[in-house]
Design an enzyme around this catalytic site. Sequence first.
Site, PDB file in Angstrom:
ATOM      1  CG  PHE A 246      -1.653  -1.181   1.290  1.00  0.00           C
ATOM      2  CD1 PHE A 246      -2.510  -1.755   0.232  1.00  0.00           C
ATOM      3  CD2 PHE A 246      -1.485  -2.016   2.558  1.00  0.00           C
ATOM      4  CE1 PHE A 246      -3.226  -2.853   0.576  1.00  0.00           C
ATOM      5  CE2 PHE A 246      -2.110  -3.228   2.648  1.00  0.00           C
ATOM      6  CZ  PHE A 246      -2.976  -3.665   1.438  1.00  0.00           C
ATOM      7  CD  GLU A 670      -2.323   3.954  -5.675  1.00  0.00           C
ATOM      8  OE1 GLU A 670      -1.726   4.462  -4.761  1.00  0.00           O
ATOM      9  OE2 GLU A 670      -1.709   3.792  -6.809  1.00  0.00           O
TER      10      GLU A 670
END
Length: 747
Positions: A246, A670
């Site tokens: 992430f 994302e």
Amino acid sequence: MTTTTGITSVAGAIGSGRTRVEGRDKVTGAARYAGEVPFTELAHGWLVLSTVARGRIRSVEDGPVLAMPGVLTVLHHGNAPRVDIDYMGMLGRPNPIVGIFQHDRVPFAGWPVALVVAETSEQAREAAEALVVEYDVEPHDVAFRAGRPDAYTPESTPMVQPETEKGDVEAQLDASAVVVDAEYTTPEEHHNPMEPHAATARWDGGRLDVVDSNQGSSWVANELAQLFSLDPASVRVRSEHVGGAFGSKGLSPHQVAAVMAATVLQRPVRVVLTRRQMFSLIGYRSPTAQRIRLGADADGRLRALDHQAQSLTSTVYEFIESSAVLGRVLYDADAHHTLHRLVRLDVPTPTWMRAPGEAPGSFALESALDELAEKCGVDPIAFRVRNEPETGPVSGLPFSSRNVLACFEEGARRFGWADRDPRPGLRREGRWLIGTGTAAATYPSGVGPSTAAVTAEPDGTFTVRINAADVGTGARTAMLLVAADTLGVDPDSVRVRIADSDIGPAMIAGGSMGTRSWAWAVTIAANELRERLALGGGIPPEGITARSDTAEAIGALSKKERHSFGAQFAEVAVDVDTGEVRVRRLLGIYAAGTIVNPLTARSQFIGGMIWGLSMALHEEAVRDQVSGGHVGPDLAGYHFAAHADVPLIEADWVDDPVPGDPVAIKGIGEIGIVGVAAAIANAVWHATGVRHRELPIRPDRVLRAADEARRRATDGIPGGMDEGGTRGGPAEGGVRGGGAEGGAPGA
């Protein structure tokens, strides 16, 4: 199925939907992560972090610790190997964060001050906890707030242009019939991947060999080579399985510490971060304070868009949370201004966290746009349609493709948007107020240079080698499908080798660029191999290999606005007694080019949407002003969405052809999070009539805002208040208290 010389052709691998090729290994435990790979004579390091937020190390009392059972060494600024902290990293500037144990300065609470290495992890931890470090403490400042006088505008970087401007914003605001001028805040948020950061370093035949959990083994290898002044060919980094990243898994202090210890001891050393250590060592999303000013004609056409965002950075290394970039892509206006400002504080340096910039920025901009649409008396989707740009609102460049309106059309149909009563506070089920909201989503679809090799083996199978990183997204499987589709063969005949810097340079798994970048390189190599096989001549014992490098092709790309787009829809229920907000439905519809693997793509979209829900209602890291450290830096104190918080979530996509694009693939990693928090906040307003401009939307904030709205209604003040204290739309509705069924509660 057709046959050509050397190839059995099977069409349609891309888009077929395939389970992950490594899935069985992961669920049976056969897949080994970085902290699990065995090594002979493995030693274990444990980092010791500073307990003060600013100052200098007076002494490290390592004598008693060195006498403890199993302890091999204690590294600190007085004895650690020297490194080149002025090297130019991936972003073209030094990164002092990884220059650990080089000086006695402490720039923030949680800075690494020592590494204890022992025969076992338990011995290392016990010794680390016993190590006494004395400090000369200096005053610190960790207070982030809007309007600080020391905020400054940073210089442009290759990643972020801090300010853009077009037209006269003030003049257009003055000429606007309807204006929204509001401030929005988001808190500090943390990545917390399931797999903690871990690295094992050893010297093997004169080469540095690092087994790591990262987002790009070539990236980490190049950084380590420069930091330790090594020949890049003498550094190998492997990262076969990664349990989430992430944005947090680049080069961090734990890898550097492991290499230092392995160099000193000349044996393998492993350093694994604890969950609490991750809160200060791997970066996080900066809190933001954003001011949005929008002006429109009476019919809802934007005349002015001004988005100014403030975030924090450390005193060590500058990082910009680029929250104001969203409007540069989504909406046109006669006058357009975006600005980022920073405040330097005695805190760890923020970093990329899933959808950096766009995630917090979309909460502010998409909430403000909803407010403006409501003031204009225009449906939120219709408002967005009226302000759809033909080219980049700031750049003026054409879009490679832009199907955001198709996303809204399909999403509205599936969500039942046409049946929605736009008036807030009217729908009620028992003690629950029900509301719906929507928001747009976008994220860049970039590409990075990559190399790849595809080999036709003598046994009729094919081997793909590309230094991709599978951070849980299914990258191996995606590359398998791309290669099989290009070669025209059965996917079962293809093997994929990834995550080893010896394979060759390739784009990192970041910025939603991985699949697009790797697929391009694999496609070129596979096409060349197919052409060579078609010429015949047989396959030699070593096979036939075709290689590719996309650097030149990427440099020749025409300039365009390349983005994925989407539309988010949310339905919430708000408890009138407790202030609890429950998300009951989420729907995301996306336009993201060619979807390589529908199975894993849908999983990625849903994962991002869950993160957006968590951002809207739960996540909030709190920093203690006295100590400078976190309050509750663990998964008990840092709240995020659990299974019980996650509702029915649907994710799908519309056709999104990309004319003239070499691979027609866009990034999807994302975009799933972008806009979700705004859609939920807009739904909470629709349920209650109260605007929330501060995340997360906690029960106490819901109740406080409702009490304030009810007080103003009782005092006869028109218009009501929002949660942030700024005059907004109708807030006569309440959350706690009475209200007839079908009417505005609390009125």
